[in-house]
Scaffold this active site. Structure first.
Site, PDB file in Angstrom:
ATOM      1  CG  ASN A   1      25.829  30.780  66.890  1.00 23.31           C
ATOM      2  OD1 ASN A   1      25.429  31.490  67.375  1.00 23.31           O
ATOM      3  ND2 ASN A   1      24.995  30.183  67.290  1.00 23.31           N
TER       4      ASN A   1
ATOM      5  CB  SER B   1      29.070  33.285  68.054  1.00 21.80           C
ATOM      6  OG  SER B   1      30.134  33.404  69.125  1.00 21.80           O
ATOM      7  CB  CYS B   2      24.243  32.814  70.232  1.00 16.71           C
ATOM      8  SG  CYS B   2      23.199  33.756  68.510  1.00 16.71           S
ATOM      9  CG  ASP B   3      29.979  31.961  74.019  1.00 20.53           C
ATOM     10  OD1 ASP B   3      30.200  32.825  74.663  1.00 20.53           O
ATOM     11  OD2 ASP B   3      30.508  30.468  73.722  1.00 20.53           O
TER      12      ASP B   3
END
Ligand SMILES: *Cc1c(COP(=O)(O)O)cnc(C)c1O
Length: 389
Positions: free
Chosen positions: A379, A336-338
Site C-alpha cells: 500500500n 493499510s487498506c486491508d
C-alpha cells in the site's frame, strides 16, 4: 541499563530507559525500530550463563540487523541460518563457517551446495528427499533430524509444519548413514514464547525416548539441538533468562547422557527486549456515537512489522504520552487498506481517552520478528526502519 525480572507471581516491568531516551530525543518520519545493542549483549550473557556448556546458535530470522550479528560474533555466538541469504550475512560479517548451522529443514538445492562450498558442515532434515539432497550436495555432512513434538503451551506454537515422527526419524538416520552422511543427533522446537520452563518437560520426554530408540538401533548420537522458545517480557511475568535457561538445562541433564554436544537457538529471547518501536497514531474514530470502543489506527500494522499479532498471539505493550490518565477499550488497527490489518479486536487494548491523531506510541520489547516480518511496501507504506544504538 539493568533489567529487573521477578519470579512468576510478581508483576514487574522491564525498564528500557536508554531506548525511551533515544526515541524522546529524535523525530522519525516513519515507524522505526530502535535496537539497543548493549541490551542484546546483556541477553546473550544472561542466556549463556544459564545454558552453561550449550552452544548458542542465534536464530538469525528473529532480527538480522548486521549490527546485531556483528556484536554476537564478537561475543562468541554461533548462528542458526535458514537460507543462503542468512548464511551470507553471517559469513560476510566474519562468522566462521564452523559456527553456522543450516537449520531449515526445507532447503533449496543450490543453497545446500553453496553452504557446502562455504564450509558449513551441519544441516537439519526431517524428510527423506532432504537427506538425498544433502547427501548429493554436501557429501559427508553432519545432519540432525528434527522431531515433531506435541504443543507445549507456547504462545506462538511451531508444531505440525516441521519435524518427523520417531519411526521416520530412525529411518532417516539409517538413510543418512547409508548415503555417507553422519547422523549426529536430534532437534526440536518447543514453540516460541514458552513462558514457563516447566512446559519443556513433556517435550524433552518425547525427544529423549527417540534418542534412546536411536541408541538401541545402533546410532551413536552426540548432538542435541534444543531449538528456541526462550521468552520475552510482553506483560506476563517470565523468569530471568539465566534462571529460565538453567531450568531448561537441568531438565535436559535429567534425560540425556552426559558429555553430549548441546545447541540452543534463541531468537526472541535474545533480541525482543532490546527493541522498541516508535509509531504514531494516525486516527482515532468511533463507528457510531454510542460505540463503546474507539478504533485507533497506527502508522504500523500487520504488514509493516506487527505480523505476530496474528490471532492476537503476541500482545505488545504500548506507551503513550497520556499514560496514567483515564483509559477505555480500543480496537487497534494498522494503516493499510486491508481489513485483515487489525491488530487487537477480540481482546481490545485499554488506551487513554485523550489519545489522538499525531500522538507518538511506543511499542515495548519488539526487537524480535518485527523488522524481519515487515513487507517491502504494501500500500506504499515503507518497511519498518531500523536504527541501532
Ligand atoms: C525460529 C526458530 C528459532 C527461534 O525461536 P525463538 O522462539 O524465537 O527462540 C530457533 N530454531 C529454529 C529452527 C527456528 O526456526
Amino acid at each position: 541499563m539493568t533489567a529487573t525480572y521477578a519470579d512468576f507471581s510478581a508483576s514487574f516491568a522491564v525498564p528500557s530507559a536508554r531506548l525511551e531516551g533515544f526515541i524522546a530525543a529524535h523525530q522519525f518520519e516513519r515507524p522505526t525500530l530502535v535496537i539497543d545493542l548493549d541490551r542484546v549483549e546483556t541477553q546473550y550473557r544472561a542466556l549463556a550463563t544459564g545454558l552453561g556448556p550449550a552452544a548458542i546458535h542465534y536464530a538469525v530470522k528473529a532480527n538480522p540487523a548486521p549490527e546485531i550479528i556483528d556484536r554476537l560474533i564478537a561475543l562468541g555466538s554461533h548462528f542458526d541460518a535458514a537460507s543462503r541469504g542468512e548464511i551470507e550475512l553471517c559469513l560476510g560479517l566474519g562468522a566462521h563457517p564452523d559456527t553456522i548451522s543450516f537449520g531449515n529443514t526445507v532447503k533449496r538445492v543450490s543453497d545446500i551446495a553453496f553452504a557446502h562450498r562455504a564450509g558449513i558442515t551441519l544441516f537439519a532434515a526431517d524428510a527423506s528427499e532432504e537427506i538425498e539432497k544433502i547427501a548429493a550436495h554436501a557429501p559427508g555432512a553432519e545432519v540432525y533430524i528434527r522431531l515433531l513434538v506435541e504443543a507445549s503451551g507456547a504462545d506462538w506454537p511451531l508444531t505440525r509444519k516441521f519435524g518427523t515422527t520417531r519411526d521416520t526419524a530412525l529411518r532417516l538416520m539409517a538413510q543418512a548413514r547409508d548415503l555417507g552422511l553422519r547422523p549426529a543427533g536430534l532437534s526440536f522446537h518447543v514453540g516460541s514464547q514458552t513462558r514457563d520452563p516447566a512446559m519443556w518437560g513433556a517435550t524433552l520426554d518425547q525427544v529423549a525416548a527417540v534418542w534412546q530408540a536411536a541408541e538401541e538401533a545402533g546410532f551413536a548420537l552426540d548432538l542435541l539441538n534444543i531449538g528456541g522458545g526462550f521468552p520475552a517480557f510482553y506483560g506476563e511475568a517470565i523468569p530471568h533468562p539465566t534462571a529460565y535457561a538453567g531450568a531448561v538445562m537441568a531438565q535436559v541433564a535429567q534425560r540425556f547422557p552426559e558429555g553430549i554436544r548441546i545447541m540452543a537457538e534463541p531468537g526472541r529471547g535474545m533480541v525482543a527486549e532490546a527493541g522498541m518501536i516508535a509509531a504514531e497514531v494516525l486516527l482515532v474514530a468511533r463507528k457510531s456515537e454510542d460505540d463503546l470502543h474507539r478504533w485507533v489506527y497506527l502508522d504500523i500494522g500487520k504488514f509493516s512489522g506487527l505480523a505476530e499479532t496474528m490471532d492476537e498471539a503476541i500482545r505488545y505493550q504500548f506507551v503513550t504520552p497520556h499514560d496514567g490518565e483515564a483509559t477505555g477499550p480500543c480496537i487497534l488497527a494498522g494503516p493499510s487498506c486491508d481489513s485483515a490489518d487489525v491488530l487487537y479486536e477480540k481482546r481490545p487494548v485499554a488506551l487513554p481517552m485523550a489519545l489522538k491523531s499525531g500522538d507518538r506510541v511506543l511499542i515495548r520489547n519488539c526487537g524480535a520478528y518485527t523488522s524481519s516480518y515487515s513487507s517491502v511496501g504494501f500500500n506504499g507504506f515503507p518497511p519498518l526502519d531500523v536504527v541501532v544504538i
